[in-house]
Write a protein that holds these residues in place. Structure first.
Motif, PDB file in Angstrom:
ATOM      1  N   ASN A   1     -22.221 -57.739   8.848  1.00  0.00           N
ATOM      2  CA  ASN A   1     -21.836 -56.732   9.845  1.00  0.00           C
ATOM      3  C   ASN A   1     -20.696 -57.209  10.748  1.00  0.00           C
TER       4      ASN A   1
ATOM      5  N   ASP B   1     -21.457 -58.512  14.930  1.00  0.00           N
ATOM      6  CA  ASP B   1     -21.831 -57.115  14.742  1.00  0.00           C
ATOM      7  C   ASP B   1     -21.116 -56.282  15.799  1.00  0.00           C
TER       8      ASP B   1
ATOM      9  N   ALA C   1     -21.179 -53.066  16.431  1.00  0.00           N
ATOM     10  CA  ALA C   1     -22.023 -52.073  17.106  1.00  0.00           C
ATOM     11  C   ALA C   1     -22.786 -52.709  18.265  1.00  0.00           C
ATOM     12  N   ALA C   2     -23.250 -53.922  18.067  1.00  0.00           N
ATOM     13  CA  ALA C   2     -24.001 -54.614  19.119  1.00  0.00           C
ATOM     14  C   ALA C   2     -23.071 -55.150  20.208  1.00  0.00           C
TER      15      ALA C   2
ATOM     16  N   ASP D   1     -20.297 -53.667  21.582  1.00  0.00           N
ATOM     17  CA  ASP D   1     -19.827 -52.631  22.496  1.00  0.00           C
ATOM     18  C   ASP D   1     -18.314 -52.719  22.731  1.00  0.00           C
TER      19      ASP D   1
ATOM     20  N   ARG E   1     -14.301 -53.464  10.517  1.00  0.00           N
ATOM     21  CA  ARG E   1     -15.623 -53.922  10.090  1.00  0.00           C
ATOM     22  C   ARG E   1     -15.493 -54.503   8.687  1.00  0.00           C
TER      23      ARG E   1
ATOM     24  N   THR F   1     -11.017 -48.261  15.373  1.00  0.00           N
ATOM     25  CA  THR F   1     -11.569 -49.028  14.270  1.00  0.00           C
ATOM     26  C   THR F   1     -11.116 -48.402  12.968  1.00  0.00           C
TER      27      THR F   1
END
Length: 183
Positions: free
Chosen positions: A56, A114, A116-117, A119, A148, A181
């Motif tokens: 991730n 990651d 998403a984690a 922010d 990503r 992104t």
């Protein structure tokens, strides 16, 4: 101590000192002297390792907007302060879940386990906080591009950097500060 023993120890001592000096120089070459962030070489080693271990993971490129204007208007010391502040904010955002680097000039890079984690909006907000310098509040802004690793056909760092670079220029091209992104 007899003269023969002393004569054999002195070259070894010299090589040990020389080795220590070389190790220090190598460590300094892997750190940017202004910001303390990893240089491209130091960051690349860490990023490759993180990418291999975390599916991730994401790679980010950060470019300060209007840096030349800030530097020309307020001087090189203000420009250095902006670079240091950006480095500190990026390092803080990465925390223990990633690592940041300075590619040179006003370009920075990061890799996180990651996205998403992590922010991304918090990073963008931090990079857009004004810089308090010499009694003034100087505006700071940055364009951020992220890729990503899981969205790449081959999860390799050069491809991730290229995709993050394209996303960063897309963020700049929209005419507003922010992040983007790959999709």
């Amino acid at each position: 101590m007899d003269p023969h023993t002393t004569a054999s120890i002195l070259p070894l001592l010299g090589w040990a000192v020389h080795g220590g000096i070389l190790a220090r120089r190598l460590a300094c070459a892997r750190r940017d002297p202004l910001t303390g962030l990893h240089t491209r070489a130091g960051w690349t080693d860490r990023a490759d390792h993180l990418i291999r271990r975390h599916s991730n993971a994401a790679v980010l490129l950060v470019d300060l907007d209007h840096f030349k204007t800030l530097n020309d208007t307020h001087g090189h010391a203000a420009g250095d302060a902006a670079l240091i502040a950006t480095a500190d904010r990026l390092r803080t955002w990465c925390g223990r879940s990633g690592t940041a680097g300075r590619l040179g000039g006003d370009e920075f890079v990061a890799v996180v386990r990651d996205l998403a984690a992590a922010d991304l909006d918090a990073l963008t907000a931090a990079l857009h906080r004004p810089l308090h310098y010499d009694g003034m509040s100087l505006p700071l802004a940055a364009s951020v591009g992220a890729c990503r690793i899981s969205e790449l056909p081959m999860p390799v760092l050069p491809d991730a950097l290229a995709a993050a670079d394209a996303a960063m220029y897309a963020a700049k091209g929209r005419g507003r500060r922010g992040s983007r992104t790959t999709r």
